[in-house]
Design a protein around this motif. Structure first.
Motif, PDB file in Angstrom:
ATOM      1  N   PHE A 135      33.121  48.045  26.484  1.00 36.84           N
ATOM      2  CA  PHE A 135      32.999  47.427  27.806  1.00 36.84           C
ATOM      3  C   PHE A 135      34.287  46.692  28.161  1.00 36.84           C
ATOM      4  CE2 PHE A 135      31.978  44.086  30.772  1.00 36.84           C
ATOM      5  CZ  PHE A 135      31.054  44.649  31.647  1.00 36.84           C
ATOM      6  N   VAL A 136      34.798  45.890  27.236  1.00 37.00           N
ATOM      7  CA  VAL A 136      36.020  45.121  27.500  1.00 37.00           C
ATOM      8  C   VAL A 136      37.205  46.061  27.687  1.00 37.00           C
ATOM      9  CG1 VAL A 136      37.606  43.393  26.579  1.00 37.00           C
ATOM     10  CG2 VAL A 136      35.134  43.109  26.291  1.00 37.00           C
ATOM     11  N   ARG A 137      37.298  47.094  26.865  1.00 37.86           N
ATOM     12  CA  ARG A 137      38.375  48.078  27.016  1.00 37.86           C
ATOM     13  C   ARG A 137      38.370  48.689  28.413  1.00 37.86           C
ATOM     14  NH1 ARG A 137      36.946  53.403  24.167  1.00 37.86           N
ATOM     15  NH2 ARG A 137      35.587  53.389  26.019  1.00 37.86           N
ATOM     16  N   ASP A 138      37.185  49.021  28.913  1.00 34.40           N
ATOM     17  CA  ASP A 138      37.086  49.718  30.191  1.00 34.40           C
ATOM     18  C   ASP A 138      37.200  48.793  31.396  1.00 34.40           C
ATOM     19  OD1 ASP A 138      36.697  52.024  28.732  1.00 34.40           O
ATOM     20  OD2 ASP A 138      34.507  51.984  28.917  1.00 34.40           O
ATOM     21  N   HIS A 139      36.806  47.521  31.258  1.00 32.55           N
ATOM     22  CA  HIS A 139      36.732  46.640  32.416  1.00 32.55           C
ATOM     23  C   HIS A 139      37.870  45.621  32.520  1.00 32.55           C
ATOM     24  CE1 HIS A 139      32.641  48.260  32.410  1.00 32.55           C
ATOM     25  NE2 HIS A 139      32.535  47.842  33.651  1.00 32.55           N
ATOM     26  N   LEU A 140      38.353  45.110  31.396  1.00 33.46           N
ATOM     27  CA  LEU A 140      39.362  44.050  31.443  1.00 33.46           C
ATOM     28  C   LEU A 140      40.619  44.435  32.224  1.00 33.46           C
ATOM     29  CD1 LEU A 140      40.355  41.236  30.630  1.00 33.46           C
ATOM     30  CD2 LEU A 140      41.104  42.209  28.449  1.00 33.46           C
ATOM     31  N   PRO A 141      41.213  45.618  31.996  1.00 35.89           N
ATOM     32  CA  PRO A 141      42.427  45.959  32.767  1.00 35.89           C
ATOM     33  C   PRO A 141      42.188  45.962  34.279  1.00 35.89           C
ATOM     34  CG  PRO A 141      42.168  47.440  30.890  1.00 35.89           C
ATOM     35  CD  PRO A 141      40.902  46.657  30.996  1.00 35.89           C
ATOM     36  N   ARG A 142      41.049  46.475  34.704  1.00 34.94           N
ATOM     37  CA  ARG A 142      40.748  46.513  36.143  1.00 34.94           C
ATOM     38  C   ARG A 142      40.549  45.102  36.701  1.00 34.94           C
ATOM     39  NH1 ARG A 142      39.146  50.260  39.702  1.00 34.94           N
ATOM     40  NH2 ARG A 142      38.839  51.857  38.084  1.00 34.94           N
ATOM     41  N   VAL A 143      39.872  44.260  35.955  1.00 32.78           N
ATOM     42  CA  VAL A 143      39.653  42.880  36.410  1.00 32.78           C
ATOM     43  C   VAL A 143      40.993  42.174  36.598  1.00 32.78           C
ATOM     44  CG1 VAL A 143      38.665  40.643  35.784  1.00 32.78           C
ATOM     45  CG2 VAL A 143      37.369  42.732  35.371  1.00 32.78           C
ATOM     46  N   ILE A 144      41.930  42.418  35.697  1.00 31.37           N
ATOM     47  CA  ILE A 144      43.259  41.808  35.811  1.00 31.37           C
ATOM     48  C   ILE A 144      43.953  42.277  37.082  1.00 31.37           C
ATOM     49  CG2 ILE A 144      45.575  41.787  34.795  1.00 31.37           C
ATOM     50  CD1 ILE A 144      44.242  41.825  32.036  1.00 31.37           C
ATOM     51  N   VAL A 145      43.973  43.581  37.305  1.00 30.08           N
ATOM     52  CA  VAL A 145      44.673  44.138  38.462  1.00 30.08           C
ATOM     53  C   VAL A 145      44.050  43.676  39.776  1.00 30.08           C
ATOM     54  CG1 VAL A 145      45.194  46.277  39.683  1.00 30.08           C
ATOM     55  CG2 VAL A 145      45.549  46.144  37.224  1.00 30.08           C
ATOM     56  N   GLU A 146      42.728  43.553  39.813  1.00 31.50           N
ATOM     57  CA  GLU A 146      42.050  43.224  41.061  1.00 31.50           C
ATOM     58  C   GLU A 146      41.980  41.729  41.337  1.00 31.50           C
ATOM     59  OE1 GLU A 146      38.277  45.203  40.821  1.00 31.50           O
ATOM     60  OE2 GLU A 146      39.149  47.181  41.268  1.00 31.50           O
ATOM     61  N   ASP A 147      42.519  40.908  40.438  1.00 32.05           N
ATOM     62  CA  ASP A 147      42.573  39.464  40.690  1.00 32.05           C
ATOM     63  C   ASP A 147      43.536  39.185  41.844  1.00 32.05           C
ATOM     64  OD1 ASP A 147      43.678  36.606  40.295  1.00 32.05           O
ATOM     65  OD2 ASP A 147      42.009  36.667  38.874  1.00 32.05           O
ATOM     66  N   ALA A 148      43.162  38.270  42.720  1.00 26.90           N
ATOM     67  CA  ALA A 148      43.962  37.982  43.917  1.00 26.90           C
ATOM     68  C   ALA A 148      45.344  37.448  43.577  1.00 26.90           C
ATOM     69  CB  ALA A 148      43.216  36.981  44.802  1.00 26.90           C
ATOM     70  N   ASP A 149      45.517  36.836  42.409  1.00 30.84           N
ATOM     71  CA  ASP A 149      46.807  36.260  42.029  1.00 30.84           C
ATOM     72  C   ASP A 149      47.670  37.196  41.193  1.00 30.84           C
ATOM     73  OD1 ASP A 149      46.378  33.778  43.308  1.00 30.84           O
ATOM     74  OD2 ASP A 149      45.156  33.098  41.612  1.00 30.84           O
ATOM     75  N   PHE A 150      47.194  38.417  40.954  1.00 32.62           N
ATOM     76  CA  PHE A 150      47.980  39.399  40.204  1.00 32.62           C
ATOM     77  C   PHE A 150      49.064  39.973  41.117  1.00 32.62           C
ATOM     78  CE2 PHE A 150      48.822  43.841  39.067  1.00 32.62           C
ATOM     79  CZ  PHE A 150      49.110  43.742  37.725  1.00 32.62           C
ATOM     80  N   PRO A 151      50.335  40.069  40.624  1.00 30.58           N
ATOM     81  CA  PRO A 151      50.838  39.685  39.301  1.00 30.58           C
ATOM     82  C   PRO A 151      51.626  38.382  39.305  1.00 30.58           C
ATOM     83  CG  PRO A 151      52.393  41.157  40.311  1.00 30.58           C
ATOM     84  CD  PRO A 151      51.312  40.894  41.346  1.00 30.58           C
ATOM     85  N   LEU A 152      51.599  37.625  40.409  1.00 25.95           N
ATOM     86  CA  LEU A 152      52.493  36.477  40.540  1.00 25.95           C
ATOM     87  C   LEU A 152      52.136  35.323  39.615  1.00 25.95           C
ATOM     88  CD1 LEU A 152      53.072  36.470  44.405  1.00 25.95           C
ATOM     89  CD2 LEU A 152      54.501  37.442  42.603  1.00 25.95           C
ATOM     90  N   GLU A 153      50.876  35.173  39.252  1.00 25.05           N
ATOM     91  CA  GLU A 153      50.466  34.121  38.318  1.00 25.05           C
ATOM     92  C   GLU A 153      49.751  34.780  37.145  1.00 25.05           C
ATOM     93  OE1 GLU A 153      48.814  30.486  39.996  1.00 25.05           O
ATOM     94  OE2 GLU A 153      49.225  31.280  41.988  1.00 25.05           O
ATOM     95  N   LEU A 154      50.525  35.557  36.419  1.00 27.96           N
ATOM     96  CA  LEU A 154      49.939  36.465  35.446  1.00 27.96           C
ATOM     97  C   LEU A 154      49.225  35.750  34.307  1.00 27.96           C
ATOM     98  CD1 LEU A 154      49.608  39.449  35.143  1.00 27.96           C
ATOM     99  CD2 LEU A 154      51.725  39.554  33.830  1.00 27.96           C
ATOM    100  N   GLU A 155      49.751  34.614  33.874  1.00 28.28           N
ATOM    101  CA  GLU A 155      49.099  33.895  32.771  1.00 28.28           C
ATOM    102  C   GLU A 155      47.708  33.411  33.184  1.00 28.28           C
ATOM    103  OE1 GLU A 155      52.222  31.498  30.283  1.00 28.28           O
ATOM    104  OE2 GLU A 155      52.876  31.603  32.377  1.00 28.28           O
ATOM    105  N   LEU A 195      57.306  39.644  27.809  1.00 32.15           N
ATOM    106  CA  LEU A 195      56.178  40.095  26.998  1.00 32.15           C
ATOM    107  C   LEU A 195      55.149  38.972  26.965  1.00 32.15           C
ATOM    108  CD1 LEU A 195      54.652  41.818  24.867  1.00 32.15           C
ATOM    109  CD2 LEU A 195      56.156  40.803  23.130  1.00 32.15           C
ATOM    110  N   LEU A 196      53.933  39.279  27.425  1.00 31.60           N
ATOM    111  CA  LEU A 196      52.842  38.299  27.424  1.00 31.60           C
ATOM    112  C   LEU A 196      51.724  38.815  26.533  1.00 31.60           C
ATOM    113  CD1 LEU A 196      51.462  35.731  28.570  1.00 31.60           C
ATOM    114  CD2 LEU A 196      50.567  37.179  30.416  1.00 31.60           C
ATOM    115  N   VAL A 197      51.401  38.060  25.494  1.00 30.97           N
ATOM    116  CA  VAL A 197      50.326  38.417  24.568  1.00 30.97           C
ATOM    117  C   VAL A 197      49.173  37.436  24.755  1.00 30.97           C
ATOM    118  CG1 VAL A 197      49.649  38.560  22.140  1.00 30.97           C
ATOM    119  CG2 VAL A 197      51.848  39.484  22.880  1.00 30.97           C
ATOM    120  N   ALA A 198      47.958  37.968  24.862  1.00 29.59           N
ATOM    121  CA  ALA A 198      46.748  37.148  24.973  1.00 29.59           C
ATOM    122  C   ALA A 198      45.803  37.536  23.848  1.00 29.59           C
ATOM    123  CB  ALA A 198      46.073  37.373  26.332  1.00 29.59           C
ATOM    124  N   ASN A 199      45.271  36.538  23.150  1.00 35.12           N
ATOM    125  CA  ASN A 199      44.444  36.836  21.982  1.00 35.12           C
ATOM    126  C   ASN A 199      43.201  35.969  21.946  1.00 35.12           C
ATOM    127  OD1 ASN A 199      43.802  37.975  19.363  1.00 35.12           O
ATOM    128  ND2 ASN A 199      44.374  35.981  18.513  1.00 35.12           N
TER     129      ASN A 199
END
Length: 379
Positions: A135-155, A195-199
């Motif tokens: 679920f996370v593999r399939d949904h997380l990338p899309r949620v990131i892209v569709e965020d209103a602040d993407f990509p200017l406030e990426l963190e 390079l931004l890593v999130a864990n």
């Protein structure tokens, strides 16, 4: 994840001669990012805390700001190549999964920059089933892209997206209980020279900088002092290294079905889905990034993994084949967990041959150890 000193003796046991097609990405052509955007990312390298969550320790290096400004206009242009490999190991079920996306925006039809690519890589180590990891593999990338602040406030976007994906999975589990499970998650995003890593969990990302291992993430274990403090402040406890006596990690997405780990509404449970972030600017000395599930790090130290990958890339410069060799070597060293390795190279050429200076460590062996070794050698 403790590793015996005897690991050093196994470094020579290497699997060579494997054949595999090179499915690595073509070099990506980069352009200079908007100046305001770069300075925003560089000058604001900090952790973000959502809601009432426990303040997290920032793992951004103190030197990041100065380093980024110094290298802001250097001539280095990353040429990305990536590979991946997974194996079920000695487990009955495969609960690891991963994702490699060369251009995140184009992949989801959001062409924000005409020429700028944001690459996305992730490893997800499931537990209690594979539902959460997939679920996370399939949904997380899309949620990131569709965020209103993407990509200017990426963190901020990445942190918020982890939490939103976790909440979305909770809703899915309420509709389909068979999905109930949990997963750790580690993602790496490359944009320009950044390079931004999130864990969240115990997957690990390690950068090779001129042959020296630089850990880009910290393993979230309940027994770590910072994590223990956060857990206890939210009503949880650590028993024999396990969160509430049930889970071996202190951060994960999912696990909503386990009572006492996560709570709804304003009340937070001790298991957090909030990631820790680390942002750096890549330079020509940065060679590659290794992302692995915890099964890899059960038998590889970070520096040992960098040394192993460098040797393999110097031999054949095939990134995917190198990933397979890492996984095969982990199995030879006795790894019993599911195994996933993703490697992202920043150059088209293999790493140069260098002598890495390391502090000398004095080693000794007890009389009992010598006697045991003698018995083993004599059969």
């Amino acid at each position: 994840m403790c590793l015996q000193d005897a690991e050093q003796a196994s470094e020579g046991m290497e699997n060579v001669g494997l054949s595999s097609h090179d499915e690595s990405h073509k070099p990506v052509s980069w352009v200079t990012l908007n100046s305001d955007f770069l300075h925003t990312q560089i000058d604001n390298c900090e952790q973000f805390s959502l809601g009432n969550s426990f303040p997290m320790e920032s793992i951004c290096e103190d030197t990041v700001v100065a380093e980024n400004k110094q290298n802001l206009f250097n001539n280095f242009v990353p040429a990305l190549r990536s590979g991946e490999w997974s194996d079920i190991g000695h487990r009955s079920y495969m609960e690891d999964t991963h994702v490699c996306i060369a251009d995140l925006s184009k992949n989801f039809g959001h062409n924000i920059f005409d020429e700028e690519a944001i690459s996305f890589y992730g490893v997800f180590d499931g537990h209690g089933g594979k539902g959460a990891a997939q679920f996370v593999r399939d949904h997380l990338p899309r949620v990131i892209v569709e965020d209103a602040d993407f990509p200017l406030e990426l963190e901020k976007v990445v942190t918020r997206s982890f939490m939103e994906t976790d909440a979305a999975f909770a809703k899915s589990c309420s509709l389909e209980s068979a999905l109930s499970s949990g997963t750790t998650a580690l993602t790496a995003m490359i944009f320009g020279r950044s390079l931004l890593v999130a864990n969240a969990g115990d997957c690990r990302a390690v950068l090779s900088r001129h042959g020296v291992a630089v850990e880009m993430s910290k393993d979230h274990r309940p027994c770590c002092d910072i994590e223990r403090m956060r857990i206890e402040s939210l009503g949880g406890f650590v028993d024999d290294g396990y969160l509430n006596g049930q889970l071996g990690v202190s951060r994960a997405l999912g696990d909503w079905h386990i009572k006492g780990l996560k709570e709804g509404g304003e009340r937070l449970g001790p298991l957090s889905a909030e990631p820790e972030l680390k942002l750096i600017t890549l330079t020509k000395e940065d060679e590659f990034l290794i992302i692995g599930s915890d099964g890899i790090w059960d038998v590889f130290r970070s520096q040992n993994a960098v040394d192993f990958v460098r040797r393999r890339l110097q031999e054949h410069n095939d990134v995917k084949r190198c990933c397979k060799e890492v996984v095969d070597e982990a199995i030879k060293r006795g790894a019993i967990d599911n195994l996933t390795a993703v490697i992202v190279c920043f150059h088209t050429e293999p790493p140069p041959h260098v002598v890495v200076q390391r502090p000398r460590v004095r080693r000794s062996i007890s009389a009992e150890g010598l006697q045991n070794l003698k018995f083993l050698l004599e059969g």
